[in-house]
Design a protein around this motif. Sequence first.
Motif, PDB file in Angstrom:
ATOM      1  N   MET A  18      48.015  23.407  49.105  1.00 54.32           N
ATOM      2  CA  MET A  18      47.878  22.762  47.751  1.00 54.32           C
ATOM      3  C   MET A  18      46.421  23.134  47.328  1.00 54.32           C
ATOM      4  N   LEU A  19      45.458  23.532  48.217  1.00 51.98           N
ATOM      5  CA  LEU A  19      44.075  23.277  47.825  1.00 51.98           C
ATOM      6  C   LEU A  19      43.447  24.611  47.891  1.00 51.98           C
ATOM      7  N   GLY A  20      44.203  25.615  48.493  1.00 47.45           N
ATOM      8  CA  GLY A  20      43.477  26.886  48.621  1.00 47.45           C
ATOM      9  C   GLY A  20      43.200  27.664  47.444  1.00 47.45           C
ATOM     10  N   PRO A  21      44.053  27.409  46.215  1.00 48.60           N
ATOM     11  CA  PRO A  21      43.604  28.121  45.013  1.00 48.60           C
ATOM     12  C   PRO A  21      42.115  27.509  44.527  1.00 48.60           C
ATOM     13  N   TYR A  22      41.703  26.443  45.010  1.00 48.40           N
ATOM     14  CA  TYR A  22      40.804  25.705  44.494  1.00 48.40           C
ATOM     15  C   TYR A  22      39.419  25.914  45.541  1.00 48.40           C
ATOM     16  N   GLY A  23      39.666  26.957  46.506  1.00 47.56           N
ATOM     17  CA  GLY A  23      38.419  27.204  47.375  1.00 47.56           C
ATOM     18  C   GLY A  23      38.486  26.466  49.016  1.00 47.56           C
ATOM     19  N   PHE A  24      39.672  25.670  49.093  1.00 45.85           N
ATOM     20  CA  PHE A  24      39.807  25.097  50.386  1.00 45.85           C
ATOM     21  C   PHE A  24      39.524  26.027  51.676  1.00 45.85           C
ATOM     22  N   ALA A  25      38.645  25.597  52.733  1.00 51.40           N
ATOM     23  CA  ALA A  25      38.252  26.407  53.748  1.00 51.40           C
ATOM     24  C   ALA A  25      38.764  25.649  54.752  1.00 51.40           C
ATOM     25  N   HIS A  83      35.932  15.575  49.070  1.00 53.24           N
ATOM     26  CA  HIS A  83      35.781  17.005  49.060  1.00 53.24           C
ATOM     27  C   HIS A  83      34.396  17.406  49.098  1.00 53.24           C
ATOM     28  N   VAL A  84      34.082  18.384  49.857  1.00 54.76           N
ATOM     29  CA  VAL A  84      32.632  18.826  50.251  1.00 54.76           C
ATOM     30  C   VAL A  84      32.504  20.375  49.776  1.00 54.76           C
ATOM     31  N   TYR A  85      31.564  20.625  49.156  1.00 57.06           N
ATOM     32  CA  TYR A  85      31.050  21.796  48.689  1.00 57.06           C
ATOM     33  C   TYR A  85      29.909  22.214  49.270  1.00 57.06           C
ATOM     34  N   PRO A  86      29.771  23.333  49.738  1.00 57.40           N
ATOM     35  CA  PRO A  86      28.353  23.729  50.299  1.00 57.40           C
ATOM     36  C   PRO A  86      27.464  24.179  49.330  1.00 57.40           C
TER      37      PRO A  86
END
Length: 99
Positions: A18-25, A83-86
């Motif tokens: 679901m979230l891979g296209p949004y950069g999910f790692a 949602h955690v963004y580095p």
Amino acid sequence: MLKDAQIEKLVTPKLQEMLGPYGFASAHAESGFDHDGDPVVFLDANYREHAPELDALKALKAISETMNLLREHGDERFVHLRHVYPDDDYGIDDDEAAQ
């Protein structure tokens, strides 16, 4: 109730889908309690650096789908998805400002 490692293993493929296209790692689950003392799952969705902006409807659907997956495996707890963004500076100095 599922253990945290079981939750991570269960939800990571769904979140990737679901979230891979949004950069999910990756995902990190931690069992805990909400402000009323009810058992919940705190789930962090970690994203790659410079991930594109997440669509709000996709974020809501991710919560729903994650809770459905847990329910299918006998775990009725509410999921708090963060949602955690580095590359996001949000909250870095919050503790220092409060002192």
